[in-house]
Scaffold this active site. Structure first.
Site, PDB file in Angstrom:
ATOM      1  N   GLY A  70       0.829  -1.198   0.000  1.00 51.94           N
ATOM      2  CA  GLY A  70       0.000   0.000   0.000  1.00 51.94           C
ATOM      3  C   GLY A  70       0.862   1.246   0.000  1.00 51.94           C
ATOM      4  N   HIS A 112      -2.616   7.311   7.128  1.00 45.24           N
ATOM      5  CA  HIS A 112      -1.698   8.267   6.486  1.00 45.24           C
ATOM      6  C   HIS A 112      -2.420   9.541   6.057  1.00 45.24           C
ATOM      7  CE1 HIS A 112       2.262   6.502   6.223  1.00 45.24           C
ATOM      8  NE2 HIS A 112       1.798   5.356   5.756  1.00 45.24           N
ATOM      9  N   HIS A 117      -4.107   1.085   7.581  1.00 43.05           N
ATOM     10  CA  HIS A 117      -2.778   1.709   7.631  1.00 43.05           C
ATOM     11  C   HIS A 117      -2.725   2.906   6.670  1.00 43.05           C
ATOM     12  CE1 HIS A 117       1.819   1.314   7.712  1.00 43.05           C
ATOM     13  NE2 HIS A 117       1.584   2.183   6.747  1.00 43.05           N
ATOM     14  N   GLU A 118      -3.226   2.716   5.449  1.00 42.18           N
ATOM     15  CA  GLU A 118      -3.190   3.790   4.436  1.00 42.18           C
ATOM     16  C   GLU A 118      -4.144   4.924   4.806  1.00 42.18           C
ATOM     17  OE1 GLU A 118      -0.703   3.594   2.710  1.00 42.18           O
ATOM     18  OE2 GLU A 118      -0.341   1.461   2.991  1.00 42.18           O
ATOM     19  N   GLN A 160       2.660   9.995   1.203  1.00 40.99           N
ATOM     20  CA  GLN A 160       3.973   9.325   1.158  1.00 40.99           C
ATOM     21  C   GLN A 160       4.761   9.653  -0.094  1.00 40.99           C
ATOM     22  OE1 GLN A 160       2.249   5.257   2.252  1.00 40.99           O
ATOM     23  NE2 GLN A 160       4.260   5.205   3.184  1.00 40.99           N
ATOM     24  N   CYS A 215       6.341   0.304   7.235  1.00 38.37           N
ATOM     25  CA  CYS A 215       5.837   1.436   6.460  1.00 38.37           C
ATOM     26  C   CYS A 215       6.948   1.913   5.533  1.00 38.37           C
ATOM     27  CB  CYS A 215       5.424   2.559   7.413  1.00 38.37           C
ATOM     28  SG  CYS A 215       4.850   4.033   6.563  1.00 38.37           S
ATOM     29  N   LEU A 216       6.608   2.143   4.266  1.00 33.58           N
ATOM     30  CA  LEU A 216       7.629   2.549   3.298  1.00 33.58           C
ATOM     31  C   LEU A 216       8.252   3.904   3.647  1.00 33.58           C
ATOM     32  CD1 LEU A 216       5.947   1.353  -0.027  1.00 33.58           C
ATOM     33  CD2 LEU A 216       7.698   0.184   1.326  1.00 33.58           C
TER      34      LEU A 216
HETATM   35 ZN    ZN Z   1       2.781   3.560   5.770  1.00 36.89          ZN
END
Ligand code: ZN
Length: 192
Positions: free
Chosen positions: A57, A161, A157-158, A62, A115-116
């Protein structure tokens, strides 16, 4: 007159994943208006970046855009299927514009998330196992889908953000302690 091309406000090809503590990751993102060619191009680039980083995701903040949009792709696997009820995977990447989550169901479950935007940080986060997603797709049509397992977790999670919330805010206490030095290192790298 021909050949006039309006410059896009976003340099789509130049979008890259930003890391904590970039301020955009802490902002409440704004609703996406019309689904323009620019929005479609950004979504495509986000899917590309998500794949390159081997993530499931990626949310617009991000990549530095404070937009209420995320992409996700939890593919079918050993314990995941698009035919499960509720679904635990999707066949293709999902683009979710102005998404909202509803009807969380079941006892909170713990699962280790990464998380990226938080390299080298992982920790247990408690979330409801089943949830319903409402969003607009790239075709401009609203859709509703109920998901479970990693798919439901990924959406949550997304969605976080889009409200400036990160896993380091939600991790269990033990993981906050475990990751304290790594979080501090990222802050120091950014000169904080
Ligand atoms: Zn993340």
């Amino acid at each position: 007159m021909t050949g006039v091309r309006w410059a896009m406000a976003v340099s789509v090809r130049e979008l890259e994943i930003v890391s904590y503590p970039a301020p955009v990751l802490r902002a409440k993102a704004k609703a996406v208006g019309e689904i323009t060619g620019e929005v479609r191009a950004v979504a495509e680039r986000m899917i590309e970046l998500m794949r390159e980083a081997e993530g499931v995701g990626l949310a617009a903040p991000q990549v530095g855009l404070s937009w209420r949009m995320f992409v996700c792709h939890v593919p079918p696997g050993e314990k995941r299927s698009v035919d499960d009820t509720p679904a635990t995977a999707t066949r293709t990447p999902l683009v979710c514009i102005n998404p909202s989550l509803h009807d969380p169901t079941g006892e909170l479950e713990t699962y280790e998330e990464g998380c990226l935007s938080l390299p080298d940080i992982r920790g247990d986060v408690l979330r409801p196992p089943v949830i319903t997603l409402r969003a607009t797709g790239l075709d401009g049509k609203a859709f509703t889908m109920t998901g479970a397992g990693l798919l439901a977790r990924c959406w949550q999670h997304e969605q976080d953000h889009l409200d400036g919330v990160l896993i380091i805010d939600k991790m269990t206490q033990i993981y906050r302690l475990k990751n304290k030095a790594a979080v501090r290192a990222l802050e120091r790298e950014a000169g904080l």
